[in-house]
Design a protein around this motif. Structure first.
Motif, short mmCIF file in Angstrom:
data_model
loop_
_atom_site.label_atom_id
_atom_site.label_comp_id
_atom_site.label_asym_id
_atom_site.label_seq_id
_atom_site.Cartn_x
_atom_site.Cartn_y
_atom_site.Cartn_z
N ASN A 118 -11.92 -10.75 -3.87
CA ASN A 118 -10.62 -10.14 -4.15
C ASN A 118 -10.73 -8.61 -4.16
O ASN A 118 -9.92 -7.91 -3.55
N ASP A 150 0.82 -1.21 0.00
CA ASP A 150 0.00 0.00 0.00
C ASP A 150 0.86 1.27 0.00
O ASP A 150 0.92 2.01 0.98
N ALA A 164 -9.09 -5.94 -1.41
CA ALA A 164 -8.21 -4.85 -1.83
C ALA A 164 -8.75 -3.50 -1.38
O ALA A 164 -7.99 -2.66 -0.86
N VAL A 219 -7.42 -6.02 -9.73
CA VAL A 219 -8.47 -6.85 -9.13
C VAL A 219 -9.51 -7.21 -10.19
O VAL A 219 -9.72 -6.47 -11.15
N ILE A 279 -5.67 1.01 -7.33
CA ILE A 279 -6.44 -0.21 -7.60
C ILE A 279 -7.02 -0.11 -9.00
O ILE A 279 -7.72 0.84 -9.34
N ILE A 327 -6.28 -1.33 0.85
CA ILE A 327 -5.44 -0.48 0.01
C ILE A 327 -6.00 0.94 -0.02
O ILE A 327 -7.12 1.17 -0.48
N VAL A 334 -2.27 -2.27 -7.99
CA VAL A 334 -2.89 -3.53 -7.59
C VAL A 334 -4.06 -3.79 -8.54
O VAL A 334 -4.96 -2.95 -8.67
#
Length: 260
Positions: free
Chosen positions: A158, A144, A162, A152, A171, A166, A150
């Protein structure tokens, strides 16, 4: 006390109606056996649990083999009903299938709407990244950070995990759960946090390119099971079937086929 004929007839009618009211209604298990079909909802995008072969339009995977074995135990055919992670709950509530399978995690939100079988496996969320970068993402604090991307898949646990953990890193929601790992391998994303079983499997598919990060010590606790419509008889049958195949070795054989 002497009964008149009309009074006796009325009493018998009341007893009969009471008996009918107390008689159990047919269970979903009865319905499945009567119709001769077990309807199983699957996303078809979560290998090795389930994948849709677009050439043959058929499902393949660990939970596909398991569902076929369950159908055989029930003495019925199995019908696979396509669904998706964003629409699975809606489809479940609409009664589109008798159970959802294919790497489905136990959650309390899902428990409110149905029943879960006994757990198939225990695991949790852990990262998968390019092998050259894997050491950078050992902890959530390492992940993070500004500049980390990241990736997803939408609508499942999931993405939920996140977004809960995060805050500084970026993301990115990627709609195709089949090719999402190629985005990491090609450098378009840094990592994905998903179930440990999936990171191990994707590591096997991308040897030397993608590496699972401490899959034996995931960030959280989770279990996978079959999400059943709320029917006690159906759950009891599935649980007993799972117990038997664990004891006779057929569960382990199916597991080894897809995971080992």
């Amino acid at each position: 006390m002497r009964w008149t004929i009309p009074a006796a007839a009325a009493a018998l009618a009341m007893l009969a109606s009471g008996a009918l009211a107390q008689s159990p209604s047919p269970s979903r298990l009865d319905d499945i056996i009567s119709r001769g079909t077990l309807r199983v909802g699957m996303t078809g995008d979560y290998r090795p649990f389930t994948s849709l072969n677009k050439t043959t339009s058929s499902f393949e995977g660990f939970d596909v083999d398991m569902a076929q074995a369950l159908g055989q135990a029930l003495g019925v055919k199995v019908e696979f009903v396509p669904t998706s992670w964003p629409t699975m709950t809606r489809d479940f509530e609409a009664g589109a299938f008798d159970m959802a399978a294919g790497g489905v995690s136990i959650t309390l939100d899902r428990q409110k709407k149905g029943l879960f079988s006994t757990a198939l496996m225990r695991e949790g969320k852990t990262p998968i990244a390019r092998c050259a970068d894997a050491a950078r993402f050992d902890s959530l604090a390492d992940i993070d950070k500004p500049g980390t991307k990241v990736i997803v898949n939408p609508g499942g646990t999931n993405e939920r995990f996140a977004r809960a953990h995060i805050k500084a890193a970026q993301i990115e929601v990627y709609p195709d759960n089949v090719t999402i790992f190629d985005q990491i391998a090609s450098g378009h994303a840094d990592l994905m946090m998903t179930d440990a079983s999936e990171t191990r499997y994707q590591q096997k598919l991308h040897p030397g390119v993608l590496c699972a990060v401490h899959p034996d010590k995931p960030f959280d606790f989770a279990e996978k099971a079959y999400w059943l419509q709320r029917d006690v008889a159906l759950k009891a049958f599935v649980d007993q079937w799972l117990h038997i195949i664990r004891e006779n070795g057929s569960y382990q054989a199916t597991y080894d086929k897809w995971f080992n």
